[in-house]
Design a protein around this motif. Structure first.
Motif, PDB file in Angstrom:
ATOM      1  N   LEU A 122     -85.139 -64.006  -5.333  1.00 16.20           N
ATOM      2  CA  LEU A 122     -84.677 -64.347  -6.374  1.00 16.20           C
ATOM      3  C   LEU A 122     -85.540 -65.691  -7.027  1.00 16.20           C
ATOM      4  N   ILE A 123     -85.773 -66.515  -6.261  1.00 17.60           N
ATOM      5  CA  ILE A 123     -86.478 -67.777  -6.475  1.00 17.60           C
ATOM      6  C   ILE A 123     -87.921 -67.303  -7.019  1.00 17.60           C
ATOM      7  N   LYS A 124     -88.755 -66.563  -6.180  1.00 18.09           N
ATOM      8  CA  LYS A 124     -89.929 -66.083  -6.465  1.00 18.09           C
ATOM      9  C   LYS A 124     -90.256 -65.126  -7.667  1.00 18.09           C
ATOM     10  N   ARG A 125     -89.009 -64.234  -7.943  1.00 17.69           N
ATOM     11  CA  ARG A 125     -89.106 -63.225  -9.015  1.00 17.69           C
ATOM     12  C   ARG A 125     -88.792 -63.951 -10.470  1.00 17.69           C
ATOM     13  N   HIS A 126     -88.097 -65.065 -10.507  1.00 14.42           N
ATOM     14  CA  HIS A 126     -87.563 -65.714 -11.723  1.00 14.42           C
ATOM     15  C   HIS A 126     -88.317 -67.101 -11.845  1.00 14.42           C
ATOM     16  N   ALA A 127     -88.735 -67.399 -13.039  1.00 15.22           N
ATOM     17  CA  ALA A 127     -89.296 -68.947 -12.908  1.00 15.22           C
ATOM     18  C   ALA A 127     -88.212 -69.753 -13.670  1.00 15.22           C
ATOM     19  N   TYR A 128     -86.847 -69.530 -13.572  1.00  9.29           N
ATOM     20  CA  TYR A 128     -85.833 -70.513 -14.165  1.00  9.29           C
ATOM     21  C   TYR A 128     -85.692 -71.690 -13.174  1.00  9.29           C
ATOM     22  N   HIS A 129     -85.199 -72.669 -13.699  1.00 10.34           N
ATOM     23  CA  HIS A 129     -84.845 -73.722 -12.663  1.00 10.34           C
ATOM     24  C   HIS A 129     -83.713 -74.125 -12.185  1.00 10.34           C
ATOM     25  N   GLY A 130     -82.763 -72.912 -12.483  1.00  9.90           N
ATOM     26  CA  GLY A 130     -81.498 -72.695 -12.015  1.00  9.90           C
ATOM     27  C   GLY A 130     -80.783 -71.724 -12.281  1.00  9.90           C
ATOM     28  N   PHE A 131     -79.476 -71.480 -11.751  1.00  5.13           N
ATOM     29  CA  PHE A 131     -78.906 -70.196 -11.978  1.00  5.13           C
ATOM     30  C   PHE A 131     -77.414 -70.178 -11.833  1.00  5.13           C
ATOM     31  N   PRO A 132     -76.652 -69.893 -12.870  1.00  5.29           N
ATOM     32  CA  PRO A 132     -75.276 -69.824 -12.861  1.00  5.29           C
ATOM     33  C   PRO A 132     -74.686 -68.926 -11.567  1.00  5.29           C
ATOM     34  N   VAL A 133     -73.433 -69.337 -10.875  1.00  2.09           N
ATOM     35  CA  VAL A 133     -73.222 -68.589  -9.866  1.00  2.09           C
ATOM     36  C   VAL A 133     -71.623 -68.413 -10.152  1.00  2.09           C
ATOM     37  N   VAL A 134     -71.487 -66.900  -9.869  1.00  4.53           N
ATOM     38  CA  VAL A 134     -70.243 -66.164 -10.217  1.00  4.53           C
ATOM     39  C   VAL A 134     -69.421 -65.679  -9.043  1.00  4.53           C
ATOM     40  N   TYR A 135     -68.180 -65.938  -8.798  1.00  9.30           N
ATOM     41  CA  TYR A 135     -67.583 -65.542  -7.798  1.00  9.30           C
ATOM     42  C   TYR A 135     -66.384 -64.666  -8.318  1.00  9.30           C
ATOM     43  N   GLY A 136     -66.535 -63.238  -8.332  1.00  9.44           N
ATOM     44  CA  GLY A 136     -65.746 -62.317  -9.159  1.00  9.44           C
ATOM     45  C   GLY A 136     -66.181 -62.353 -10.368  1.00  9.44           C
ATOM     46  N   ASP A 137     -65.185 -62.834 -11.125  1.00  2.98           N
ATOM     47  CA  ASP A 137     -65.312 -62.828 -12.692  1.00  2.98           C
ATOM     48  C   ASP A 137     -65.307 -64.466 -13.101  1.00  2.98           C
ATOM     49  N   GLN A 138     -65.202 -65.141 -12.102  1.00  2.00           N
ATOM     50  CA  GLN A 138     -64.827 -66.634 -12.215  1.00  2.00           C
ATOM     51  C   GLN A 138     -66.175 -67.267 -12.133  1.00  2.00           C
ATOM     52  N   LEU A 139     -66.613 -68.356 -13.084  1.00  2.00           N
ATOM     53  CA  LEU A 139     -67.678 -69.350 -12.854  1.00  2.00           C
ATOM     54  C   LEU A 139     -67.536 -70.234 -11.726  1.00  2.00           C
ATOM     55  N   LEU A 140     -68.436 -70.274 -10.723  1.00  2.00           N
ATOM     56  CA  LEU A 140     -68.167 -71.340  -9.704  1.00  2.00           C
ATOM     57  C   LEU A 140     -68.785 -72.703 -10.170  1.00  2.00           C
ATOM     58  N   GLY A 141     -70.113 -72.407 -10.742  1.00  2.00           N
ATOM     59  CA  GLY A 141     -70.910 -73.549 -11.103  1.00  2.00           C
ATOM     60  C   GLY A 141     -72.509 -73.211 -11.201  1.00  2.00           C
ATOM     61  N   PHE A 142     -73.082 -73.997 -10.904  1.00  2.00           N
ATOM     62  CA  PHE A 142     -74.506 -73.707 -11.149  1.00  2.00           C
ATOM     63  C   PHE A 142     -75.644 -74.566  -9.922  1.00  2.00           C
ATOM     64  N   VAL A 143     -76.487 -73.672  -9.681  1.00  2.00           N
ATOM     65  CA  VAL A 143     -77.225 -74.123  -8.664  1.00  2.00           C
ATOM     66  C   VAL A 143     -78.619 -74.408  -8.941  1.00  2.00           C
ATOM     67  N   LEU A 144     -79.377 -75.402  -8.752  1.00  2.00           N
ATOM     68  CA  LEU A 144     -80.619 -75.827  -9.367  1.00  2.00           C
ATOM     69  C   LEU A 144     -81.608 -74.995  -8.415  1.00  2.00           C
ATOM     70  N   ARG A 145     -82.705 -74.712  -8.739  1.00  2.00           N
ATOM     71  CA  ARG A 145     -83.672 -73.986  -8.024  1.00  2.00           C
ATOM     72  C   ARG A 145     -84.411 -74.841  -6.943  1.00  2.00           C
ATOM     73  N   ASP A 146     -84.627 -76.208  -7.344  1.00  2.00           N
ATOM     74  CA  ASP A 146     -85.271 -76.903  -6.283  1.00  2.00           C
ATOM     75  C   ASP A 146     -84.484 -77.121  -5.349  1.00  2.00           C
ATOM     76  N   LYS A 147     -82.997 -77.308  -5.275  1.00  2.00           N
ATOM     77  CA  LYS A 147     -82.214 -77.405  -4.205  1.00  2.00           C
ATOM     78  C   LYS A 147     -81.930 -76.269  -3.423  1.00  2.00           C
ATOM     79  N   LEU A 148     -81.799 -75.042  -4.182  1.00  2.00           N
ATOM     80  CA  LEU A 148     -81.708 -73.807  -3.288  1.00  2.00           C
ATOM     81  C   LEU A 148     -83.321 -73.480  -2.645  1.00  2.00           C
ATOM     82  N   ARG A 149     -84.240 -73.666  -3.038  1.00  2.00           N
ATOM     83  CA  ARG A 149     -85.313 -73.676  -2.363  1.00  2.00           C
ATOM     84  C   ARG A 149     -85.583 -74.556  -1.088  1.00  2.00           C
ATOM     85  N   ALA A 150     -85.441 -75.832  -1.398  1.00  2.00           N
ATOM     86  CA  ALA A 150     -85.233 -76.620   0.042  1.00  2.00           C
ATOM     87  C   ALA A 150     -84.237 -76.243   0.952  1.00  2.00           C
ATOM     88  N   CYS A 151     -83.020 -75.743   0.505  1.00  2.00           N
ATOM     89  CA  CYS A 151     -82.128 -75.220   1.378  1.00  2.00           C
ATOM     90  C   CYS A 151     -82.645 -74.118   2.297  1.00  2.00           C
TER      91      CYS A 151
END
Length: 752
Positions: free
Chosen positions: A623-652
Motif C-alpha cells: 500500500l505504501i509503495k503503491r500510493h504517494a499519499y502521506h497518510g490514510f484514513p482507517v475504517v473498522y467496519g463502517d466506523q472511522l477509527l482514525g488516521f495513520v501517517l505514512r511515515d509512522k506506518l513505514r517506520a513501524c
C-alpha cells in the motif's frame, strides 16, 4: 479469517494531489502513542520531505515541550541550558544581519564594476568602477581618468568608435547573462527568478529545503551580480531576500535547536527575509513591515517581529559601515530638499500618474504570466540558456540606441529623482530646457520598452527581481509628466491653475524629480499591491519624509485601479501559477455552498479497511509503495477509527521486519477490546492520530476556509454518525481560492 481490503479509486483522485506531498496528511491536536519497537527509538523525528507541508500544531507542541524540558532542569545545568538556547537564537540573528549586510555591499560593488566595464575602464586601475575612478573631483568637472573603450584603444574614427563601443557593450552583456544562466542551470536551478514566491510558501509551512542549500546561496549571489550587470531589465532586491534566507538557514543548521523544529526555523527565516529587504533598499523599518504585510511572516508573534527588527538594523548598519556607494548614507536615491514643497493643483497630475501606474502594473502582470505560460509550453523551456543569450542580445542592441535604456537602472532612477542643479551638471540632457519634448519622448519610450523587457525577463533562468525595473518604469513616466507640467507652467505662468506659484517662470515651482517618485510609487503599487510597507520603503529609499502623504495617495489610488483588474500582485500570481500550498489572507464569502462543494467523497479516497482480523505486513508495505499519499484514513467496519501517517506506518513496518522477517505477519489497527483479541496479531492502534478534527459535510464552506486560514490546518475529515464521508485538504482550499486566477496551476509541475 478476513483480510483487509483497500479502496483505490485512483483515477478519480486529481494528479495534482498525488504530486503534492501534503495531500491526505492529518492534523494532530495532541500527543500520540507510537508503536513500541526496540530497534527504533520512540523519540526519533521523521524529517519532512521536500514538497510536503509541516504540521504546525505538532511542531509548536514539540517546541513547547522542548522549552518545558529546558525549564525543568535545575541548578547550573538548567541555567546553562537556558543560556545556550537563548544565545543560539541571538547568535544566528546577529550573524545573519552581519552576513547579509556584507554580501549586499559586495554585490553592489561587483555589479557597479561589471556594469561600468561594458562602457570603459579606469586608466590607473582595471578594478575601479567609474565612481571610484573619478572620486575627488568637483561637481561638473570632467573625469579624464575614466576612458571609453574606443578612447582607451586609440580609435579615432567616429564610426569605428560607435561600432566598437556597441560591440563591446553587447558582447559583455551576453557574456554576463549567459554565464549567470549557465551557473544556475548547471549547479543550482532553484537560484533562478526572485525567490519571494517560494519564501512566502516556505514561511506558510511548505517544505523546500533544497531551495535554501549552500549551492543555491553561492550561485544566487554570483549569478545575481552577473545578471544585473548585464543590463537586463531586472533588479537585485527580491533575490536578496532569498540570499538572506539561504544564509540564515545554513547558520541554523549548525545548531541542533533549529534542525529539530520547523516552526522555530521559519521564525528565523522570517527575520532573515526582513534583513534582506533592509539591505536591498537601505530600509530597516520597511524590511520589518514587508515581512509583516507581504510575507505574512510574523505568525502573530511579537518576538518574531522583534528579531526581524534587530536583524534588519544590524544588516543596515553593516551595509552603511562598508559604504559600497561611497556616500556614507543608507539612502540609495536622494531626493532634493528643494522639492519638498508641493501645491494642491499637483494632485491632478499625481492622481493621473497613480491611475496609469495601476493600469500599467496590471498590464505588466498579465504580460508576464502570458510569457511564462508560453515559455513553459514552447521550445524555450528546453533551451533556457539559449533563451537568455538571445533575449540579452536583443535587449542590449535596443538599449544601446536609447541613452536612458543604456545606463544601469539604479543610475537612471537616481538621476530621475534628482532636481536639476547647474552645480551637478546635466545628466544626458535631461535638464536642457530646449530639449524638453525630446526628453519626454525618450522617457516614455524608455518606460514602454522596459515594460516589454521586464515582462519577458522576469521568469528566465537567471536570478531576477522586479522591484527596480518597476521603479524605473514609474520614474520615467513620472519625470515625463513632471516635465510636461513644468513646460505648461513656463508657457502659461499667469494661468489661474498656477496661482499658487511665483509669477516668475524662472523660479522653481514644479519639481519633476518629485513626480518621478510619485510615478515609481504608483507603478510599484500596481505591480506588488503592497501598501504600508511600500510607502515606508520609498521614503526610506529616497529620504523624502516630507513626501509621505503624496506617496500614500499614489499607492492608494494605484492599488484601487489595479485591483479592478485582479486582486493578486505579481508574487501571488506566481504562487498561483506554481500552485504552492499557500493560502492568501483575503476574506472568502461563500454563496450558500457547504463543505460538500469541495470535499472529496470517501469513495474517492484510499482507505485502509480493517475488520479486526488483521492484515499482513506485505499488504501494508504494498500500500505504501503503491500510493504517494502521506497518510490514510482507517475504517473498522463502517466506523472511522482514525488516521495513520505514512511515515509512522513505514517506520513501524521496518521495525517489525527488523525483529521478524516474516512478511505474512498479521497486524490490526483496532484498539484492544474491540477486535478479535488474538495475541498473535500485532496491534498498531497506537500509530493512529489521537485527536483529529472532524466536521459534518453540511457546515458552511466559509467556515472551512476560515479554519484553514487561521488554524494552519492541512486537512479536515468529514464524518456523520461515526462514518467517514470525505476529506478536504489544504490543496483543495488553495485551488478554491486561486482557481479564478488566470493560468492558475499552469506551472505546477516541478521544472527541475
Amino acid at each position: 479469517m478476513c483480510l483487509p481490503w483497500f479502496k483505490t479509486h485512483q483515477a478519480s483522485v486529481p494528479e495534482a494531489d498525488i504530486r503534492d506531498a501534503e495531500a491526505y496528511e492529518f492534523v494532530e491536536h495532541g500527543e500520540t502513542r507510537p508503536f513500541v519497537s526496540e530497534s527504533r527509538p520512540l523519540e526519533e523525528v521523521f524529517p519532512y520531505e521536500d514538497g510536503s507541508t509541516i504540521d504546525w500544531l505538532r511542531e509548536e507542541a514539540a517546541e513547547r515541550e522542548r522549552k518545558r524540558a529546558i525549564g525543568m532542569q535545575r541548578g547550573l545545568r538548567g541555567l546553562l541550558a537556558l543560556l545556550q538556547d537563548s544565545v543560539g537564537m541571538w547568535l544566528v540573528i546577529i550573524l545573519t544581519g552581519l552576513g547579509i549586510g556584507v554580501v549586499g555591499a559586495w554585490l553592489d560593488v561587483l555589479v557597479k564594476w561589471l556594469g561600468d566595464l561594458r562602457e570603459g575602464r579606469c586608466t590607473y586601475g582595471f578594478f575601479y568602477n567609474q565612481v571610484a575612478c573619478c572620486s575627488g573631483l568637483d561637481p561638473g568637472e570632467v573625469c579624464r581618468e575614466w576612458q571609453t573603450w574606443s578612447k582607451y584603444l586609440g580609435i579615432r574614427s567616429i564610426f569605428g568608435q560607435s561600432l566598437l563601443q556597441a560591440a563591446i557593450y553587447i558582447a559583455l552583456s551576453i557574456a554576463f547573462a549567459g554565464s549567470s544562466a549557465l551557473l544556475v542551470k548547471t549547479y543550482a536551478p532553484y537560484a533562478f527568478h526572485t525567490g519571494i514566491p517560494e519564501i512566502k510558501a516556505i514561511l506558510s509551512g511548505y517544505v523546500l529545503d533544497a531551495f535554501l542549500g549552500p549551492w543555491v546561496l553561492l550561485i544566487k549571489a554570483l549569478g545575481l551580480a552577473l545578471a544585473v550587470a548585464s543590463g537586463l531589465s531586472l533588479g537585485k532586491e527580491g533575490p536578496l531576500v532569498h540570499v538572506a534566507c539561504c544564509w540564515s538557514y545554513l547558520l541554523s543548521r549548525l545548531l541542533r535547536q533549529f534542525g529539530q523544529n520547523e516552526v522555530r526555523k521559519r521564525k528565523l527565516l522570517a527575520a532573515a527575509a526582513a534583513a534582506g529587504v533592509s539591505v536591498a533598499f537601505g530600509s530597516p523599518l520597511g524590511g520589518v513591515l514587508f515581512g509583516l504585510e507581504e510575507l505574512d511572516a510574523f505568525f502573530d508573534d511579537g518576538d518574531v517581529m522583534w528579531r526581524g527588527f534587530v536583524t534588519s538594523v544590524i544588516a543596515a548598519v553593516s551595509l552603511q559601515y562598508v559604504d559600497p556607494f561611497g556616500t556614507s548614507k543608507l539612502v540609495l536615491f536622494q531626493v532634493s530638499e528643494s522639492g519638498s514643497t508641493w501645491r494642491a493643483f499637483e494632485l491632478v497630475p499625481w492622481i493621473f500618474l497613480s491611475v496609469v501606474g495601476g493600469l500599467l502594473g496590471s498590464l505588466l502582470i498579465k504580460l508576464n504570466t502570458a510569457v511564462a505560460v508560453y515559455r513553459r509550453h514552447s521550445i524555450l523551456h528546453d533551451w533556457p540558456i539559449v533563451e537568455v543569450i538571445g533575449f540579452t542580445a536583443i535587449t542590449a542592441a535596443i538599449s544601446y540606441l536609447v541613452v536612458f535604456l543604456r545606463v544601469q537602472s539604479s543610475e537612471l532612477v537616481a538621476n530621475l529623482f534628482l532636481e536639476c542643479d547647474p552645480s551637478r551638471g546635466d545628466y544626458h540632457g535631461l535638464c536642457n530646457p530646449t530639449a524638453t519634448w525630446a526628453n519626454i519622448f525618450l522617457l516614455i519610450l524608455t518606460a514602454l520598452a522596459k515594460i516589454g523587457f521586464t515582462a519577458w525577463t522576469f521568469g528566465m533562468m537567471i536570478p531576477a527581481g522586479i522591484f527596480l525595473p518597476t521603479i524605473a518604469i514609474g520614474a520615467c513616466l513620472g519625470r515625463a509628466v513632471g516635465l510636461i507640467t513644468q513646460a505648461w507652467y513656463r508657457a502659461y505662468p499667469t494661468a489661474w491653475i498656477f496661482s499658487s506659484c511665483p509669477p516668475d517662470p524662472t523660479v522653481r515651482c514644479i519639481s519633476p524629480g518629485f513626480y518621478a517618485v510619485i510615478g515609481a510609487s504608483a507603478m510599484l503599487g500596481g505591480v506588488t499591491r503592497m501598501t504600508i510597507s511600500l510607502v515606508v520603503i520609498l521614503f526610506e529609499l529616497t529620504g523624502a519624509l516630507s513626501h509621505v502623504l503624496p506617496i500614500m495617495i499614489s499607492v492608494m489610488v494605484s492599488k484601487w485601479v489595479a485591483d479592478a483588474f485582479g486582486k493578486d500582485g505579481i508574487y501571488s500570481t506566481w504562487i498561483a501559477m506554481r500552485q504552492y500550498p499557500w493560502l492568501p489572507a483575503r476574506e472568502f464569502r461563500d454563496k450558500g455552498q457547504t463543505a460538500a462543494h469541495v470535499m472529496k467523497a470517501a469513495s474517492n479516497l484510499v482507505v485502509i479497511h480493517d475488520d479486526g482480523q488483521g492484515c499482513t505486513i506485505r499488504e501494508l508495505d504494498e500500500l505504501i509503495k503503491r500510493h504517494a499519499y502521506h497518510g490514510f484514513p482507517v475504517v473498522y467496519g463502517d466506523q472511522l477509527l482514525g488516521f495513520v501517517l505514512r511515515d509512522k506506518l513505514r517506520a513501524c513496518i521496518e521495525s517489525l521486519l527488523a525483529e521478524d522477517s516474516n512478511v505474512d505477519r498479521r497486524c490490526t489497527f483496532v484498539p484492544p477490546g474491540r477486535g478479535s483479541g488474538d495475541s498473535s496479531i500485532s496491534n498498531l492502534s497506537s500509530l493512529l492520530e489521537e485527536a483529529v478534527l472532524q466536521l459534518r459535510k453540511d457546515v458552511p464552506l466559509e467556515l472551512v476556509v476560515n479554519m484553514f486560514q487561521k488554524l494552519n490546518l492541512r486537512h479536515i475529515l468529514f464524518s456523520e454518525g461515526g462514518k467517514l464521508t470525505g476529506m478536504v485538504t489544504k490543496t483543495d482550499i488553495v485551488w478554491l481560492l486561486t482557481a479564478q486566477a488566470p493560468h492558475a496551476g499552469a506551472l505546477a509541475e516541478k521544472p527541475f
